[in-house]
Design an enzyme around this catalytic site. Structure first.
Site, PDB file in Angstrom:
ATOM      1  N   GLU A 191       0.784  -1.158   0.020  1.00 26.73           N
ATOM      2  CA  GLU A 191      -0.178   0.156   0.056  1.00 26.73           C
ATOM      3  C   GLU A 191       0.810   1.104  -0.044  1.00 26.73           C
ATOM      4  OE1 GLU A 191      -3.603   0.088   2.075  1.00 26.73           O
ATOM      5  OE2 GLU A 191      -4.109  -1.932   1.894  1.00 26.73           O
TER       6      GLU A 191
HETATM    7  C1  LIG Z   1       3.197  -9.397   0.352  1.00 19.39           C
HETATM    8  C2  LIG Z   1       2.781  -8.255  -0.593  1.00 19.39           C
HETATM    9  C3  LIG Z   1       1.462  -8.179  -0.745  1.00 19.39           C
HETATM   10  C4  LIG Z   1       1.163  -7.377  -1.915  1.00 19.39           C
HETATM   11  N1  LIG Z   1      -0.341  -7.289  -2.282  1.00 19.39           N
HETATM   12  C5  LIG Z   1      -0.554  -6.663  -3.429  1.00 19.39           C
HETATM   13  C6  LIG Z   1      -1.805  -6.835  -3.887  1.00 19.39           C
HETATM   14  O1  LIG Z   1      -2.924  -7.717  -3.326  1.00 19.39           O
HETATM   15  N2  LIG Z   1      -2.195  -6.062  -5.213  1.00 19.39           N
HETATM   16  C7  LIG Z   1      -1.129  -5.272  -6.077  1.00 19.39           C
HETATM   17  O2  LIG Z   1      -1.466  -4.813  -6.732  1.00 19.39           O
HETATM   18  N3  LIG Z   1      -0.193  -5.273  -5.233  1.00 19.39           N
HETATM   19  C8  LIG Z   1       0.285  -5.924  -4.057  1.00 19.39           C
HETATM   20  N4  LIG Z   1       1.775  -5.791  -3.760  1.00 19.39           N
HETATM   21  C9  LIG Z   1       2.479  -4.989  -4.445  1.00 19.39           C
HETATM   22  C10 LIG Z   1       3.198  -3.712  -3.690  1.00 19.39           C
HETATM   23  O3  LIG Z   1       2.055  -2.808  -3.630  1.00 19.39           O
HETATM   24  C11 LIG Z   1       4.419  -3.425  -4.255  1.00 19.39           C
HETATM   25  O4  LIG Z   1       5.462  -4.216  -3.844  1.00 19.39           O
HETATM   26  C12 LIG Z   1       5.076  -2.066  -3.958  1.00 19.39           C
HETATM   27  O5  LIG Z   1       4.048  -1.078  -4.511  1.00 19.39           O
HETATM   28  C13 LIG Z   1       6.230  -1.768  -4.448  1.00 19.39           C
HETATM   29  O6  LIG Z   1       6.766  -2.397  -5.380  1.00 19.39           O
HETATM   30  P1  LIG Z   1       7.996  -3.026  -5.777  1.00 19.39           P
HETATM   31  O7  LIG Z   1       8.096  -4.248  -4.823  1.00 19.39           O
HETATM   32  O8  LIG Z   1       8.101  -3.535  -6.947  1.00 19.39           O
HETATM   33  O9  LIG Z   1       9.310  -1.920  -5.257  1.00 19.39           O
HETATM   34  P2  LIG Z   1       9.853  -0.970  -6.325  1.00 19.39           P
HETATM   35  O10 LIG Z   1       8.916  -0.389  -6.942  1.00 19.39           O
HETATM   36  O11 LIG Z   1      11.179  -1.750  -7.099  1.00 19.39           O
HETATM   37  O12 LIG Z   1      10.610  -0.073  -5.140  1.00 19.39           O
HETATM   38  C14 LIG Z   1      11.659  -0.611  -4.593  1.00 19.39           C
HETATM   39  C15 LIG Z   1      12.239   0.576  -3.504  1.00 19.39           C
HETATM   40  O13 LIG Z   1      12.518   1.874  -4.182  1.00 19.39           O
HETATM   41  C16 LIG Z   1      11.455   2.880  -3.644  1.00 19.39           C
HETATM   42  N5  LIG Z   1      11.211   3.716  -4.709  1.00 19.39           N
HETATM   43  C17 LIG Z   1      10.785   3.486  -5.737  1.00 19.39           C
HETATM   44  N6  LIG Z   1      10.415   4.576  -6.435  1.00 19.39           N
HETATM   45  C18 LIG Z   1      10.851   5.609  -5.692  1.00 19.39           C
HETATM   46  C19 LIG Z   1      10.958   7.115  -5.767  1.00 19.39           C
HETATM   47  N7  LIG Z   1      10.514   7.716  -6.761  1.00 19.39           N
HETATM   48  N8  LIG Z   1      11.256   7.680  -4.669  1.00 19.39           N
HETATM   49  C20 LIG Z   1      11.641   7.168  -3.514  1.00 19.39           C
HETATM   50  N9  LIG Z   1      11.917   6.027  -3.591  1.00 19.39           N
HETATM   51  C21 LIG Z   1      11.269   5.197  -4.264  1.00 19.39           C
HETATM   52  C22 LIG Z   1      10.292   2.293  -2.863  1.00 19.39           C
HETATM   53  O14 LIG Z   1       9.749   2.712  -1.858  1.00 19.39           O
HETATM   54  C23 LIG Z   1      10.910   0.749  -2.410  1.00 19.39           C
HETATM   55  O15 LIG Z   1      11.695   0.914  -1.386  1.00 19.39           O
HETATM   56  C24 LIG Z   1       1.956  -6.693  -2.730  1.00 19.39           C
HETATM   57  C25 LIG Z   1       3.440  -6.810  -2.553  1.00 19.39           C
HETATM   58  C26 LIG Z   1       3.921  -7.580  -1.401  1.00 19.39           C
HETATM   59  C27 LIG Z   1       5.235  -7.610  -0.907  1.00 19.39           C
END
Ligand SMILES: Cc1cc2nc3c(=O)[nH]c(=O)nc-3n(C[C@H](O)[C@H](O)[C@H](O)COP(=O)(O)OP(=O)(O)OC[C@H]3O[C@@H](n4cnc5c(N)ncnc54)[C@H](O)[C@@H]3O)c2cc1C
Length: 815
Positions: free
Chosen positions: A502
């Site tokens: 989220e």
């Molecule tokens: C257990 C779990 C349950 C989930 N459930 C759902 C679900 O039901 N439905 C769904 O759609 N998604 C779901 N997600 C997805 C979740 O919302 C994403 O994991 C999240 O949005 C981050 O994406 P990413 O993991 O690809 O990280 P990335 O986007 O690759 O980010 C990696 C890091 O970089 C940081 N970052 C990225 N861009 C920036 C920026 N511009 N400035 C500063 N920092 C930045 C992030 O904060 C993070 O720390 C789930 C994820 C998990 C792990």
């Protein structure tokens, strides 16, 4: 002396003008009056008076003559604003515009109206909600055996799934008319908090269908046919929903999803039907592997113009039954330490009839706005409740454990090093709960607080990380050794999940809270940007000029407030209460004025480039967040009827928050891109330097002591979580031991004072028997000593497993 008194009178007069938001002409007259009186009283020499009058006329004349002002000020400022306006994509604009603002805007603007905060009724549950939480939710907690769930089954047992569905826990947000529970945000939060204190997996499984997902989207945007079909089935648990936005190529930047649907005609149930051919690849989708209905976000394209002129229609949300041919779903990921279902799914050219789009054809392309609006409420409930539940669990168990666990012949909680950790656990848990309550109240009041929900999502999960870490340190080996007796390690392992979902935390802090907060909370920014985007030069200038005048008054009054409150060390700032918390209201008002002034000047200097200065934006986010959390803390104390016993917790949390606000402002100034200007601004923000300190050791000692023994304050701090004295349950064991240890303490104390101690060569039980036999203590005191010893052994006990069988066949030594 006379000059000082006069300056005090002038300052108070200017603050009064600021408080009533006097118009420009009144300010001009008032300042001219002050200058005249100062000269008349002989308090200014001829040269100084001349300089002051010169500066005054130079500023006041063009400001008060509209055509002149527009030429020399508004027009150049308008041109500059146009130049520095950041380019904004539609998805960014929609994200920023989503939701509403409430109390966070008050502290952002520098002049919080306390009556608005304290006038909001204290949050309370309905009879039905209370009965549900005390009944089925309590029962569910008893059924949740987290070791069995996470280690043995990697799933909830079938009877728990049935129980959840039967009691409509998946339908908490669904109105009763559709067969749901129709709960308030507060009740929803209480349920998740209680479950989280027993099993993170249980809490996440229940929270997801109630948070951002098909039900929430259907309620706000669904067609009547979709609502009548799905909502009762979702409420009864006959449909298991999930919502899929994230994929391998779009995580935080969810607006960039490559998944697409092409408008086409296809055959559905034997008839030619308008719809989409959708191709997608998603991952991390909670409940996905067991979902029967998949909420899917994809980008709609209409190359053949079947819907209209536009080709790229934007993000669209549809509900797809998972047994639809072409939907590939069912495989699982394994999220850190938790066993809720989560996995990938994909589809290639799957035909999705237009009726499956949430809200039907009218909502094609409106998906992003729908998601942003729904997210703003959901993220303020689920994860903050999970974080707070974990905080309360840590507070309750770590306090009890630190009392029953002795080293160096003393309870470890009596050592100052452990006290520091206990104080953080207690103070932060109080703050977390306060933030949770203030935000759910706002949601129940009809708001969709976009900024406040980002604040509590970020800070309550970060505080959870801190509190669980501290709890693990205090439990040491007892926290690390996993097995049925361990009540902390799974929460510890799950922290990164709460941090990531989220809105991942780094992004939430550095981009969202202040990025959206400044746009939504600032009283003039949006009007200025709207004026600057207006293509008609005359109306643009008129609108910009109007906003600019208001803006200048806003900046000047905040500067005046910041200096006056700063110089008076907050004493001239208003407070709505008397007594021990009055000073915190005053200090917060002081910080709020300084924050508003600094934020304003920074926006003026950096304009759109602030978007790229994430370190600055993150610190502004911290300042705003801790002002919000400090207000929440003070409100919670008032709502609880000001119980004196809670004061150590309130004071610890308030001091901690103020210290963090001060640090954030200090670091902004230290890293200010224009160094000289930063030094000037420091005079306004900290005229007497940095005054606030981290809560001191004496206060920390009072908080720690509060966790170490049963009391009403300890009960209030941890209210709402699963609490048991049943020694067959892991947390019950430590509660049970606490009671027994406290009952035996007077006996131990008496023996110590009389110099009676256990001989090194005698087992404990034999020694106690001897004391009883010799009449040193009566038999019931002997029993108390033995019970305390036995209960402590169970509380400090950890699981061990047969060497060759791995850890599946646990020997729960402590049980
Ligand atoms: C257990 C779990 C349950 C989930 N459930 C759902 C679900 O039901 N439905 C769904 O759609 N998604 C779901 N997600 C997805 C979740 O919302 C994403 O994991 C999240 O949005 C981050 O994406 P990413 O993991 O690809 O990280 P990335 O986007 O690759 O980010 C990696 C890091 O970089 C940081 N970052 C990225 N861009 C920036 C920026 N511009 N400035 C500063 N920092 C930045 C992030 O904060 C993070 O720390 C789930 C994820 C998990 C792990």
């Amino acid at each position: 002396m006379g000059v000082l008194i006069w300056l005090g009178v002038v300052a108070a007069f200017l603050v009064a003008l600021a408080r009533v938001k006097a118009p420009l002409i009144v300010w001009t007259g008032a300042i001219a009056g002050v200058l005249l009186l100062t000269g008349y009283a002989g308090l200014l020499g001829g040269l100084a008076a001349g300089v002051l009058w010169g500066v005054f006329l130079l500023v006041a004349v063009p400001l008060n003559i509209a055509p002149l002002r527009r030429r020399v000020l508004s027009n150049p400022m308008l041109a500059r604003t146009r130049k520095v306006l950041p380019p904004m994509s539609d998805t960014e604009r929609e994200a920023i515009e989503a939701g509403t603002v409430g109390w966070e805007a008050e502290v952002f603007r520098g002049n919080p109206r306390w009556e608005r905060l304290l006038g909001t009724p204290a949050p309370s549950l309905s009879e039905k909600e209370r009965a549900f939480i005390d009944g089925p939710v309590e029962e569910l907690c008893c059924k949740l055996d987290d070791w069995q769930i996470t280690h043995e089954l990697n799933d909830l047992p079938p009877q728990v799934w049935d129980f959840i569905k039967r009691h409509r826990l998946f339908g908490m947000i669904i109105p009763e008319e559709y067969g749901g529970l129709g709960f308030s945000a507060l009740a929803h939060s209480q349920v998740v908090m209680k479950l989280a204190s027993r099993s993170v997996t249980g809490a996440v499984t229940v929270m997801v269908p109630n948070s951002l997902g098909p039900a929430e989207l259907l309620l706000h945007y669904g067609t009547e046919a979709q609502k009548t079909h799905y909502l009762p089935r979702l409420a009864r648990g006959e449909e298991i929903p999930c919502f899929a936005l994230t994929g391998p190529w779009a995580g935080s930047d969810a607006g960039a999803i490559p998944d697409y649907g092409v408008v086409c005609k296809g055959t559905f149930q034997g008839r030619e039907t308008l719809g989409f051919r959708v191709t997608w690849e998603k991952r991390y989708i909670t409940l996905g592997p067991v979902a029967t209905v998949l909420g899917l976000a994809f980008k709609a394209h209409d190359p053949d113009h079947l819907l209209g002129d536009k080709e790229d229609l934007g993000i669209t949300c549809a509900l797809i039954p998972t047994d639809t041919p072409g939907v590939d779903i069912g495989r699982r990921h394994y999220p850190s330490g938790a066993a809720f279902h989560n996995g990938p799914n994909s589809g290639r050219e799957v035909f999705v009839p237009m009726d499956w789009v949430i809200g039907g054809q009218d909502n094609v392309g409106r998906g992003w706005r729908m998601l942003m609006e729904s997210l703003s409420a959901g993220r303020g409930i689920s994860l903050p409740a999970l974080g707070t539940g974990s905080g309360k669990l840590a507070a309750r168990t770590t306090g009890a454990y630190a009392r029953v666990r002795k080293q160096f012949r003393l309870p470890i909680g009596r050592f100052e090093g452990v006290e520091e950790a206990l104080a953080r656990i207690g103070g932060l848990s109080y703050m977390m709960d306060a933030g949770r309550l203030l935000t759910t109240s706002a949601i129940d009041g009809g708001e969709k607080p976009a900024v406040a929900t980002a604040i509590v999502k970020y800070h309550l999960t970060e505080a959870m990380r801190q509190v669980i870490n501290d709890a693990m340190d205090v439990h040491a080996g007892r926290g690390i050794s996993m097995g049925p007796a361990n009540y902390l390690a799974r929460a510890y392992q799950s922290v990164p999940i709460a941090i990531t979902v989220e809105g991942a935390n780094i992004l939430t802090r550095s981009m969202i809270i202040f990025g959206q907060g400044a746009m939504r909370c600032h009283p003039y920014l949006v009007s200025e940007i709207a004026a600057a985007s207006n293509v008609d030069p005359r109306t643009a200038l008129a609108a910009f000029d109007r906003a600019l005048i208001g803006h200048m008054g806003y900046t000047a009054t905040n500067a005046a407030r910041a200096v006056v409150y700063g110089l008076s060390r907050g004493r001239l700032a208003p407070t709505p209460v008397s007594g021990p918390t009055a000073k915190y209201f005053r200090r917060l008002a002081r910080m709020s004025a300084a924050y508003a002034f600094l934020a304003d000047l920074t926006l003026l200097v950096l304009g759109g480039t602030l978007k790229r200065r994430e370190s600055l934006s993150g610190r502004f986010a911290d300042g705003l967040s801790f002002m919000y959390l400090c207000s929440a803390t003070l409100k919670r104390y008032e709502d609880a009827g000001r119980p004196a016993a809670d004061l150590p917790l309130v004071e610890w949390a308030a001091r901690y928050c103020l210290y963090q606000v001060q640090n954030a402002l200090d670091e902004i100034l230290r890293n200010f891109p224009l160094r000289r200007l930063g030094q000037v601004l420091r005079v306004v923000v900290f005229p007497l330097g940095r005054r606030y300190r981290y809560p001191n050791d004496a206060l920390g000692h009072r908080v720690a002591s509060l966790l170490l023994e049963p009391s009403e304050a300890r009960d209030r701090l941890t209210a709402g979580i699963f609490i048991t004295q049943d020694p067959s349950l892991p947390t019950g064991r430590v509660e049970f031991a606490l009671a027994k240890v406290l009952a035996a303490e007077p006996v131990e104390q008496r023996l110590r004072t009389s110099g009676v101690s256990q001989p090194a060569n005698k087992p404990f039980d034999a020694w106690v028997d001897e004391l009883v036999a010799q009449g040193v203590i009566p038999s019931q005191e002997g029993a108390a000593l033995r019970e305390a010893r036995e209960a402590t052994r169970a509380a400090i006990g950890v699981d061990d497993f047969p060497r060759h069988q791995g850890v599946t066949a646990a020997t729960d030594e402590a049980a």
